[in-house]
Write a protein that holds these residues in place. Structure first.
Motif, mmCIF file in Angstrom:
data_model
loop_
_atom_site.group_PDB
_atom_site.id
_atom_site.type_symbol
_atom_site.label_atom_id
_atom_site.label_comp_id
_atom_site.label_asym_id
_atom_site.label_seq_id
_atom_site.Cartn_x
_atom_site.Cartn_y
_atom_site.Cartn_z
ATOM 1 N N ILE A 226 0.878 -1.174 0.000
ATOM 2 C CA ILE A 226 0.000 0.000 0.000
ATOM 3 C C ILE A 226 0.910 1.217 0.000
ATOM 4 O O ILE A 226 1.833 1.312 0.810
ATOM 5 C CB ILE A 226 -0.925 0.010 1.233
ATOM 6 C CG1 ILE A 226 -1.888 -1.179 1.158
ATOM 7 C CG2 ILE A 226 -1.684 1.326 1.329
ATOM 8 C CD1 ILE A 226 -2.761 -1.358 2.389
ATOM 9 N N VAL A 227 0.658 2.145 -0.936
ATOM 10 C CA VAL A 227 1.482 3.337 -1.074
ATOM 11 C C VAL A 227 0.586 4.560 -0.893
ATOM 12 O O VAL A 227 -0.439 4.684 -1.546
ATOM 13 C CB VAL A 227 2.173 3.395 -2.450
ATOM 14 C CG1 VAL A 227 3.143 4.568 -2.512
ATOM 15 C CG2 VAL A 227 2.884 2.087 -2.766
ATOM 16 N N LEU A 228 1.003 5.459 0.002
ATOM 17 C CA LEU A 228 0.250 6.676 0.278
ATOM 18 C C LEU A 228 0.976 7.890 -0.291
ATOM 19 O O LEU A 228 2.193 8.014 -0.173
ATOM 20 C CB LEU A 228 0.076 6.865 1.788
ATOM 21 C CG LEU A 228 -0.613 5.736 2.543
ATOM 22 C CD1 LEU A 228 -0.632 6.037 4.038
ATOM 23 C CD2 LEU A 228 -2.017 5.513 2.016
ATOM 24 N N PHE A 229 0.205 8.788 -0.889
ATOM 25 C CA PHE A 229 0.685 10.068 -1.399
ATOM 26 C C PHE A 229 -0.220 11.163 -0.864
ATOM 27 O O PHE A 229 -1.413 10.933 -0.625
ATOM 28 C CB PHE A 229 0.563 10.131 -2.934
ATOM 29 C CG PHE A 229 1.557 9.324 -3.681
ATOM 30 C CD1 PHE A 229 2.728 9.907 -4.149
ATOM 31 C CD2 PHE A 229 1.329 7.988 -3.965
ATOM 32 C CE1 PHE A 229 3.652 9.165 -4.868
ATOM 33 C CE2 PHE A 229 2.243 7.244 -4.686
ATOM 34 C CZ PHE A 229 3.410 7.834 -5.132
ATOM 35 N N ALA A 230 0.325 12.358 -0.726
ATOM 36 C CA ALA A 230 -0.533 13.515 -0.485
ATOM 37 C C ALA A 230 -1.344 13.747 -1.755
ATOM 38 O O ALA A 230 -0.861 13.511 -2.866
ATOM 39 C CB ALA A 230 0.301 14.752 -0.158
ATOM 40 N N ASN A 231 -2.572 14.190 -1.604
ATOM 41 C CA ASN A 231 -3.424 14.481 -2.755
ATOM 42 C C ASN A 231 -3.062 15.882 -3.274
ATOM 43 O O ASN A 231 -3.827 16.827 -3.161
ATOM 44 C CB ASN A 231 -4.904 14.404 -2.354
ATOM 45 C CG ASN A 231 -5.817 14.373 -3.558
ATOM 46 O OD1 ASN A 231 -5.743 13.459 -4.353
ATOM 47 N ND2 ASN A 231 -6.670 15.378 -3.691
ATOM 48 N N ALA B 189 0.383 8.818 -8.742
ATOM 49 C CA ALA B 189 -0.380 7.717 -8.141
ATOM 50 C C ALA B 189 -1.225 6.891 -9.118
ATOM 51 O O ALA B 189 -1.155 5.650 -9.061
ATOM 52 C CB ALA B 189 -1.243 8.247 -6.994
ATOM 53 N N PRO B 190 -2.035 7.486 -9.997
ATOM 54 C CA PRO B 190 -2.862 6.629 -10.871
ATOM 55 C C PRO B 190 -2.030 5.688 -11.741
ATOM 56 O O PRO B 190 -2.319 4.497 -11.833
ATOM 57 C CB PRO B 190 -3.640 7.629 -11.723
ATOM 58 C CG PRO B 190 -3.630 8.896 -10.946
ATOM 59 C CD PRO B 190 -2.329 8.906 -10.198
ATOM 60 N N MET C 105 1.705 -1.266 -10.692
ATOM 61 C CA MET C 105 1.770 -2.208 -9.575
ATOM 62 C C MET C 105 0.606 -3.188 -9.581
ATOM 63 O O MET C 105 0.535 -4.061 -8.724
ATOM 64 C CB MET C 105 1.808 -1.441 -8.254
ATOM 65 C CG MET C 105 3.071 -0.628 -8.080
ATOM 66 S SD MET C 105 3.091 0.305 -6.543
ATOM 67 C CE MET C 105 3.061 -1.021 -5.346
ATOM 68 N N ASP C 106 -0.326 -3.010 -10.525
ATOM 69 C CA ASP C 106 -1.519 -3.851 -10.618
ATOM 70 C C ASP C 106 -2.303 -3.843 -9.307
ATOM 71 O O ASP C 106 -2.745 -4.879 -8.806
ATOM 72 C CB ASP C 106 -1.152 -5.278 -11.013
ATOM 73 C CG ASP C 106 -2.347 -6.057 -11.547
ATOM 74 O OD1 ASP C 106 -3.298 -5.429 -12.057
ATOM 75 O OD2 ASP C 106 -2.347 -7.300 -11.426
ATOM 76 N N GLY C 107 -2.470 -2.616 -8.759
ATOM 77 C CA GLY C 107 -3.191 -2.460 -7.500
ATOM 78 C C GLY C 107 -4.365 -1.503 -7.647
ATOM 79 O O GLY C 107 -4.566 -0.874 -8.685
ATOM 80 N N VAL C 108 -5.113 -1.386 -6.598
ATOM 81 C CA VAL C 108 -6.279 -0.502 -6.528
ATOM 82 C C VAL C 108 -5.805 0.942 -6.423
ATOM 83 O O VAL C 108 -4.776 1.218 -5.814
ATOM 84 C CB VAL C 108 -7.125 -0.868 -5.280
ATOM 85 C CG1 VAL C 108 -8.219 0.138 -5.023
ATOM 86 C CG2 VAL C 108 -7.684 -2.260 -5.418
ATOM 87 N N PHE C 109 -6.562 1.874 -6.996
ATOM 88 C CA PHE C 109 -6.283 3.300 -6.840
ATOM 89 C C PHE C 109 -7.460 3.956 -6.130
ATOM 90 O O PHE C 109 -8.606 3.816 -6.554
ATOM 91 C CB PHE C 109 -6.052 3.971 -8.199
ATOM 92 C CG PHE C 109 -5.899 5.466 -8.100
ATOM 93 C CD1 PHE C 109 -4.855 6.022 -7.379
ATOM 94 C CD2 PHE C 109 -6.806 6.302 -8.714
ATOM 95 C CE1 PHE C 109 -4.713 7.405 -7.275
ATOM 96 C CE2 PHE C 109 -6.672 7.685 -8.621
ATOM 97 C CZ PHE C 109 -5.629 8.233 -7.907
ATOM 98 N N VAL D 119 -7.677 -4.785 -1.291
ATOM 99 C CA VAL D 119 -6.281 -4.368 -1.435
ATOM 100 C C VAL D 119 -5.322 -5.555 -1.338
ATOM 101 O O VAL D 119 -4.139 -5.374 -1.078
ATOM 102 C CB VAL D 119 -5.916 -3.257 -0.413
ATOM 103 C CG1 VAL D 119 -6.745 -2.009 -0.661
ATOM 104 C CG2 VAL D 119 -6.066 -3.736 1.013
ATOM 105 N N SER D 120 -5.847 -6.756 -1.584
ATOM 106 C CA SER D 120 -4.993 -7.941 -1.516
ATOM 107 C C SER D 120 -3.857 -7.876 -2.535
ATOM 108 O O SER D 120 -2.800 -8.454 -2.313
ATOM 109 C CB SER D 120 -5.820 -9.213 -1.725
ATOM 110 O OG SER D 120 -6.480 -9.180 -2.976
ATOM 111 N N GLY D 121 -4.066 -7.171 -3.644
ATOM 112 C CA GLY D 121 -3.028 -7.010 -4.657
ATOM 113 C C GLY D 121 -2.274 -5.707 -4.518
ATOM 114 O O GLY D 121 -1.495 -5.338 -5.387
ATOM 115 N N GLY D 122 -2.521 -4.979 -3.426
ATOM 116 C CA GLY D 122 -1.866 -3.693 -3.203
ATOM 117 C C GLY D 122 -2.787 -2.534 -3.537
ATOM 118 O O GLY D 122 -3.870 -2.717 -4.090
ATOM 119 N N ALA D 123 -2.342 -1.340 -3.184
ATOM 120 C CA ALA D 123 -3.141 -0.142 -3.442
ATOM 121 C C ALA D 123 -2.240 1.078 -3.467
ATOM 122 O O ALA D 123 -1.202 1.122 -2.794
ATOM 123 C CB ALA D 123 -4.209 0.034 -2.363
#
Length: 176
Positions: free
Chosen positions: A89-94, A102-103, A109-113, A147-151
């Motif tokens: 899981i990767v966090l960025f400021a908006n 991020a998108p 990363m094949d993860g959720v956005f 988020v099993s595949g990341g986010a």
């Protein structure tokens, strides 16, 4: 639980206020998570930011490259995609950089956005419940994300109260 990373924005040798907000957001996702800060940049300012961030984060990844002197999403995105383990899981400021990186990073990363999150209600297995505002703040919408595949998630600045107490004594690790 997935590894949690926070991308730290900085300027002039000083971390943005979002640095302390992102670790608070990460702890709402998983209170027991060990959150790693990622700081990209160049020159002496980068060392100063890493030292500052290590006061809040248990681990700091320092990514030094002259091309990061002026952050550019097109240069940062592939580097992050190669460094961050799959399923994280990767966090960025908006902010403008977060919305630029991020998108595309979530795709690589094949993860959720998830964008512009203002709160988290935690994890239930692989399901993360996040809160956003819609209709100019008239509606609070809860979203459940697998988020099993990341986010990759952008967090609204000011939505999470940052803890300025420090004392994490984090280690700075250089990444190529």
């Amino acid at each position: 639980m997935a590894d949690i990373f926070a991308y730290i924005v900085h300027q002039g040798g000083k971390a943005d206020d979002s640095a302390i907000e992102l670790i608070t957001a990460a702890k709402k996702i998983d209170a027991g998570a060990s959150v790693t800060a990622i700081v990209c940049g160049a020159g002496a300012d980068l060392d100063a930011v890493c030292a500052e961030v290590a006061n809040t984060y248990p681990k700091v990844w320092k990514v030094a490259n002259d091309s990061f002197a002026n952050p550019n999403g097109e240069e940062i995105r592939p580097v992050l995609a190669s460094l961050i383990p799959a399923g994280s899981i990767v966090l960025f400021a908006n902010d403008s950089l977060g919305l630029d990186v991020a998108p595309g990073l979530s795709i690589k990363m094949d993860g959720v956005f998830l964008s512009d999150v203002i709160d988290f209600e935690g994890m239930d297995g692989a399901k993360l419940t996040a809160v956003r505002q819609e209709y100019s703040g008239q509606v609070y919408a809860k979203m459940d994300a697998d988020v099993s595949g990341g986010a990759v998630i952008t967090v609204r600045p000011g939505a999470f109260a940052g803890d300025e107490a420090g004392g994490a004594g984090g280690a700075v690790e250089e990444k190529a």
